[in-house]
Write an enzyme that holds these catalytic residues in place. Structure first.
Site, PDB file in Angstrom:
ATOM      1  N   VAL A   1      37.755 -19.726  24.955  1.00  0.00           N
ATOM      2  CA  VAL A   1      38.701 -19.282  23.924  1.00  0.00           C
ATOM      3  C   VAL A   1      39.613 -18.199  24.505  1.00  0.00           C
ATOM      4  CG1 VAL A   1      37.146 -19.852  22.017  1.00  0.00           C
ATOM      5  CG2 VAL A   1      37.069 -17.565  23.024  1.00  0.00           C
ATOM      6  N   CYS A   2      40.693 -17.913  23.788  1.00  0.00           N
ATOM      7  CA  CYS A   2      41.608 -16.842  24.180  1.00  0.00           C
ATOM      8  C   CYS A   2      40.855 -15.518  24.100  1.00  0.00           C
ATOM      9  CB  CYS A   2      42.814 -16.802  23.242  1.00  0.00           C
ATOM     10  SG  CYS A   2      43.859 -18.261  23.347  1.00  0.00           S
ATOM     11  N   PRO A   3      41.103 -14.581  24.969  1.00  0.00           N
ATOM     12  CA  PRO A   3      42.091 -14.580  26.062  1.00  0.00           C
ATOM     13  C   PRO A   3      41.548 -15.141  27.371  1.00  0.00           C
ATOM     14  CG  PRO A   3      41.102 -12.420  25.942  1.00  0.00           C
ATOM     15  CD  PRO A   3      40.466 -13.267  24.839  1.00  0.00           C
ATOM     16  N   TYR A   4      40.290 -15.605  27.374  1.00  0.00           N
ATOM     17  CA  TYR A   4      39.690 -16.097  28.616  1.00  0.00           C
ATOM     18  C   TYR A   4      40.430 -17.314  29.173  1.00  0.00           C
ATOM     19  CZ  TYR A   4      36.083 -12.965  27.006  1.00  0.00           C
ATOM     20  OH  TYR A   4      35.425 -11.855  26.559  1.00  0.00           O
TER      21      TYR A   4
ATOM     22  N   HIS B   1      40.638 -25.493  22.764  1.00  0.00           N
ATOM     23  CA  HIS B   1      40.890 -24.365  21.861  1.00  0.00           C
ATOM     24  C   HIS B   1      42.378 -24.394  21.519  1.00  0.00           C
ATOM     25  CE1 HIS B   1      40.293 -20.449  20.085  1.00  0.00           C
ATOM     26  NE2 HIS B   1      41.197 -19.908  20.874  1.00  0.00           N
TER      27      HIS B   1
END
Length: 74
Positions: free
Chosen positions: A11-14, A38
């Site tokens: 998921v964000c920010p990964y 995602h």
């Protein structure tokens, strides 16, 4: 040469951080294909990479909740 990065389950920010790190391994002009599941990442990652000068070659939905984003490194 095309390099692939599977970010399903991330998921964000990964998603952005891992895409950016992988792009550092890619030569200028080469293509990186990233797979996301995602939905926010499909908008956020390409926009951020474009702002950094990379070219988004295409965004394709390949499944119910699966997208393929093609990026050409600047």
């Amino acid at each position: 040469m095309t390099i692939e990065l599977d970010l399903k389950g991330e998921v964000c920010p990964y998603t952005f951080v891992k895409t950016k790190l992988k792009l550092e391994e890619v030569e200028s002009g080469e293509e990186l294909v990233v797979f996301f599941d995602h939905a926010p990442a499909v908008e956020n990652v390409p926009r951020s990479l474009k702002n950094e000068g990379h070219k988004i070659m295409g965004i394709e939905q390949t499944g119910d909740r699966l997208w393929k984003v093609r990026i050409k490194k600047a």
